[in-house]
Scaffold this motif. Structure first.
Motif, short mmCIF file in Angstrom:
data_model
loop_
_atom_site.label_atom_id
_atom_site.label_comp_id
_atom_site.label_asym_id
_atom_site.label_seq_id
_atom_site.Cartn_x
_atom_site.Cartn_y
_atom_site.Cartn_z
N MET A 1 0.84 -1.19 0.00
CA MET A 1 0.00 0.00 0.00
C MET A 1 0.88 1.25 0.00
O MET A 1 1.93 1.26 0.60
CB MET A 1 -0.89 0.02 1.24
N SER A 2 0.39 2.25 -0.65
CA SER A 2 1.15 3.49 -0.69
C SER A 2 0.74 4.39 0.46
O SER A 2 -0.40 4.38 0.91
CB SER A 2 0.94 4.20 -2.02
N GLN A 3 1.70 5.15 0.91
CA GLN A 3 1.41 6.08 2.00
C GLN A 3 0.94 7.41 1.41
O GLN A 3 1.43 7.86 0.38
CB GLN A 3 2.66 6.33 2.83
N GLU A 4 0.00 7.99 2.11
CA GLU A 4 -0.52 9.29 1.69
C GLU A 4 0.48 10.38 2.04
O GLU A 4 1.03 10.40 3.14
CB GLU A 4 -1.85 9.54 2.43
N LEU A 5 0.69 11.26 1.11
CA LEU A 5 1.49 12.45 1.38
C LEU A 5 0.55 13.57 1.76
O LEU A 5 -0.46 13.80 1.09
CB LEU A 5 2.28 12.88 0.14
#
Length: 150
Positions: A1-5
């Motif tokens: 999963m990608s992390q939110e910036l």
């Protein structure tokens, strides 16, 4: 999963307190154009208000015994709309209603406009000095980095 910036944006501006009501003056470059053009924008609103009251003849002299309340109310409404337009242009739509609800004194609010304008102009000048200093600091930092690389 990608992390939110998440990037926070700080609004450009400052709080302005009129009586007990705290407002926000947007001192972004985009809004400053409106602020410095407030007189012209308010004059346009005044013309609109005058058009609404055009059918009413305002006498040159007022005889206290023969006052036409309808004419007095119409004149008051034109002036009130002009003052309201200036507050709404400076702080955003609906501001005048918010202030007038707590301070239903058009003369006091009209006099406060000049004080507000002077105070805001002073703060804008201070912000401009701060912006200039920040730009100069960044410029000097970049020049120092460039000089070190040589």
């Amino acid at each position: 999963m990608s992390q939110e910036l998440k990037i926070d944006i700080q609004r450009t501006g400052f709080p302005v307190k009129i009586g007990t009501i705290e407002l926000w003056f947007d001192s972004s470059l985009e809004n400053l154009r409106r602020f410095f053009n407030v007189d012209n924008l308010a004059q346009e609103k005044l013309k609109e208000a005058q058009e609404k009251a055009k059918h009413i003849h305002f006498p040159d002299e007022i005889d206290i015994e023969d006052i036409d309340i309808e004419k007095v109310d119409a004149a008051f409404d034109v002036n009130k709309e002009f003052i309201a337009a200036q507050y709404d242009i400076i702080f955003g739509d609906g501001t005048f209603k918010k202030i007038y609800k707590n301070y239903p004194d058009i003369l006091a609010l009209e006099q406060a406009l000049e004080v507000v304008g002077i105070a805001i102009a002073k703060r804008i000048n201070e912000q401009e000095k701060e912006r200039t200093e920040q730009v100069e600091a960044k410029k000097n930092e970049a020049l120092n980095k460039k000089a070190k690389k040589k």
